[in-house]
Write a protein that holds these residues in place. Structure first.
Motif, PDB file in Angstrom:
ATOM      1  N   UNK A 139       0.847  -1.192   0.000  1.00  0.00           N
ATOM      2  CA  UNK A 139       0.000   0.000   0.000  1.00  0.00           C
ATOM      3  C   UNK A 139       0.885   1.245   0.000  1.00  0.00           C
ATOM      4  N   UNK A 140       1.064   1.823  -1.154  1.00  0.00           N
ATOM      5  CA  UNK A 140       1.915   3.000  -1.284  1.00  0.00           C
ATOM      6  C   UNK A 140       1.108   4.264  -0.999  1.00  0.00           C
ATOM      7  N   UNK A 141       1.733   5.172  -0.237  1.00  0.00           N
ATOM      8  CA  UNK A 141       1.124   6.482   0.049  1.00  0.00           C
ATOM      9  C   UNK A 141      -0.279   6.343   0.647  1.00  0.00           C
ATOM     10  N   UNK A 142      -0.413   5.489   1.654  1.00  0.00           N
ATOM     11  CA  UNK A 142      -1.722   5.269   2.275  1.00  0.00           C
ATOM     12  C   UNK A 142      -2.321   6.566   2.799  1.00  0.00           C
ATOM     13  N   UNK A 143      -1.509   7.376   3.463  1.00  0.00           N
ATOM     14  CA  UNK A 143      -2.035   8.600   4.080  1.00  0.00           C
ATOM     15  C   UNK A 143      -2.600   9.569   3.051  1.00  0.00           C
ATOM     16  N   UNK A 144      -1.840   9.858   2.017  1.00  0.00           N
ATOM     17  CA  UNK A 144      -2.306  10.824   1.012  1.00  0.00           C
ATOM     18  C   UNK A 144      -3.500  10.274   0.243  1.00  0.00           C
ATOM     19  N   UNK A 145      -3.528   8.966   0.011  1.00  0.00           N
ATOM     20  CA  UNK A 145      -4.670   8.376  -0.691  1.00  0.00           C
ATOM     21  C   UNK A 145      -5.924   8.386   0.177  1.00  0.00           C
ATOM     22  N   UNK A 146      -5.741   8.192   1.488  1.00  0.00           N
ATOM     23  CA  UNK A 146      -6.883   8.263   2.397  1.00  0.00           C
ATOM     24  C   UNK A 146      -7.421   9.692   2.453  1.00  0.00           C
ATOM     25  N   UNK A 147      -6.517  10.669   2.460  1.00  0.00           N
ATOM     26  CA  UNK A 147      -6.942  12.070   2.457  1.00  0.00           C
ATOM     27  C   UNK A 147      -7.735  12.377   1.191  1.00  0.00           C
ATOM     28  N   UNK A 148      -7.256  11.907   0.055  1.00  0.00           N
ATOM     29  CA  UNK A 148      -7.963  12.141  -1.213  1.00  0.00           C
ATOM     30  C   UNK A 148      -9.365  11.531  -1.164  1.00  0.00           C
ATOM     31  N   UNK A 149      -9.456  10.386  -0.509  1.00  0.00           N
ATOM     32  CA  UNK A 149     -10.740   9.696  -0.415  1.00  0.00           C
ATOM     33  C   UNK A 149     -11.751  10.498   0.403  1.00  0.00           C
ATOM     34  N   UNK A 150     -11.272  11.293   1.360  1.00  0.00           N
ATOM     35  CA  UNK A 150     -12.177  12.139   2.149  1.00  0.00           C
ATOM     36  C   UNK A 150     -12.664  13.348   1.354  1.00  0.00           C
ATOM     37  N   UNK A 151     -11.979  13.643   0.241  1.00  0.00           N
ATOM     38  CA  UNK A 151     -12.300  14.781  -0.625  1.00  0.00           C
ATOM     39  C   UNK A 151     -12.084  16.123   0.071  1.00  0.00           C
ATOM     40  N   UNK A 152     -11.196  16.118   1.068  1.00  0.00           N
ATOM     41  CA  UNK A 152     -10.805  17.363   1.732  1.00  0.00           C
ATOM     42  C   UNK A 152      -9.288  17.347   1.858  1.00  0.00           C
ATOM     43  N   UNK A 153      -8.631  18.291   1.240  1.00  0.00           N
ATOM     44  CA  UNK A 153      -7.177  18.269   1.154  1.00  0.00           C
ATOM     45  C   UNK A 153      -6.494  18.942   2.350  1.00  0.00           C
ATOM     46  N   UNK A 154      -7.238  19.194   3.414  1.00  0.00           N
ATOM     47  CA  UNK A 154      -6.635  19.763   4.621  1.00  0.00           C
ATOM     48  C   UNK A 154      -6.686  18.785   5.791  1.00  0.00           C
ATOM     49  N   UNK A 155      -7.100  17.553   5.525  1.00  0.00           N
ATOM     50  CA  UNK A 155      -7.288  16.572   6.601  1.00  0.00           C
ATOM     51  C   UNK A 155      -5.972  16.219   7.291  1.00  0.00           C
ATOM     52  N   UNK A 156      -4.934  15.945   6.510  1.00  0.00           N
ATOM     53  CA  UNK A 156      -3.650  15.562   7.103  1.00  0.00           C
ATOM     54  C   UNK A 156      -3.076  16.698   7.942  1.00  0.00           C
ATOM     55  N   UNK A 157      -3.156  17.931   7.431  1.00  0.00           N
ATOM     56  CA  UNK A 157      -2.623  19.066   8.201  1.00  0.00           C
ATOM     57  C   UNK A 157      -3.436  19.269   9.480  1.00  0.00           C
ATOM     58  N   UNK A 158      -4.728  19.036   9.418  1.00  0.00           N
ATOM     59  CA  UNK A 158      -5.586  19.171  10.593  1.00  0.00           C
ATOM     60  C   UNK A 158      -5.229  18.140  11.654  1.00  0.00           C
ATOM     61  N   UNK A 159      -5.041  16.898  11.236  1.00  0.00           N
ATOM     62  CA  UNK A 159      -4.694  15.833  12.182  1.00  0.00           C
ATOM     63  C   UNK A 159      -3.282  16.044  12.725  1.00  0.00           C
ATOM     64  N   UNK A 160      -2.389  16.551  11.888  1.00  0.00           N
ATOM     65  CA  UNK A 160      -1.029  16.840  12.339  1.00  0.00           C
ATOM     66  C   UNK A 160      -1.046  17.845  13.487  1.00  0.00           C
ATOM     67  N   UNK A 161      -1.884  18.862  13.364  1.00  0.00           N
ATOM     68  CA  UNK A 161      -2.019  19.859  14.439  1.00  0.00           C
ATOM     69  C   UNK A 161      -2.576  19.205  15.706  1.00  0.00           C
TER      70      UNK A 161
END
Length: 214
Positions: A139-161
């Motif tokens: 499973x390559x790039x699971x995190x970015x692909x999961x973010x794309x699946x949510x259709x919101x491109x700020x999810x990873x930055x939000x969770x990082x905070x």
């Protein structure tokens, strides 16, 4: 049917969400409970901080448990990848362990136990760590692909905070460099919990689809 790991994640995140909701209610005009003018009592806002710790632990636990949960089914279906071989080596599955496993009635249980013990103190709160772990099953790039699946491109930055705030709470008591308690925005926290929930559920769908591929 949701995976056991996802069900457990949802139950822990629900506890975090309930705690956040309680903190918001206690600080509302409806409850008529407020911090004193000097701001010496922080019990209500600390409920929000405790909910952050719980929420991040839900994500951490999900990814390590989910990996262990799918390890044996993946090995039986797909065989070992180079990444899994490296992971098993790190977990202590050497020639000696292989010979022990051969003589056991359930050799795969031995493999899973070794990996579970190896990942016991493995922190999956950073996306690069999550991605490296699941890359071992293709499973390559699971995190970015999961973010794309949510259709919101700020999810990873939000969770990082959210994760960074968890570290501040756990390591410094959420005090800034001047020794002052940092404010907590419960409305914003509600959004971050939704981002976390959507992200993990999207990741779980991707993982499940990977398992179904021959």
């Amino acid at each position: 049917m949701p995976s056991k790991s996802l069900t457990r994640f949802e139950s822990v995140l629900k506890r975090a969400t309930d705690l956040r909701d309680l903190a918001e209610y206690l600080l509302s005009d409806e409850a008529k409970l407020k911090l004193d003018d000097a701001g010496h009592f922080h019990g209500f806002s600390d409920m929000g901080r405790a909910s952050i710790v719980l929420g991040v632990s839900a994500m951490d636990q999900y990814f390590t448990r989910r990996f262990c949960e799918l390890l044996v089914p993946f090995l039986k279906t797909h065989g070992p990848t180079d990444g899994l071989i490296a992971m098993l080596s790190e977990a202590g599955f050497d020639t000696k362990e292989a010979l022990i496993a051969i003589g056991m009635m359930r050799p795969y249980r031995r493999i899973r136990t070794l990996v579970e013990n190896h990942l016991e103190n493995y922190t999956t709160q950073r996306f690069e760590v999550i991605d490296k772990l699941f890359l071992s099953i293709g499973l390559k790039d699971l995190s970015s692909n999961a973010e794309k699946k949510t259709k919101r491109m700020t999810v990873i930055s939000s969770i990082t905070k959210l994760v960074e705030r968890r570290h501040s709470i756990a390591h410094t008591g959420d005090l800034n460099s001047h020794g002052n308690l940092m404010p907590i925005d419960l409305k914003q926290l509600k959004k971050r919990f939704k981002d976390l929930d959507d992200f993990v559920k999207a990741a779980d769908q991707i993982i499940e689809n990977r398992l179904k591929k021959k």
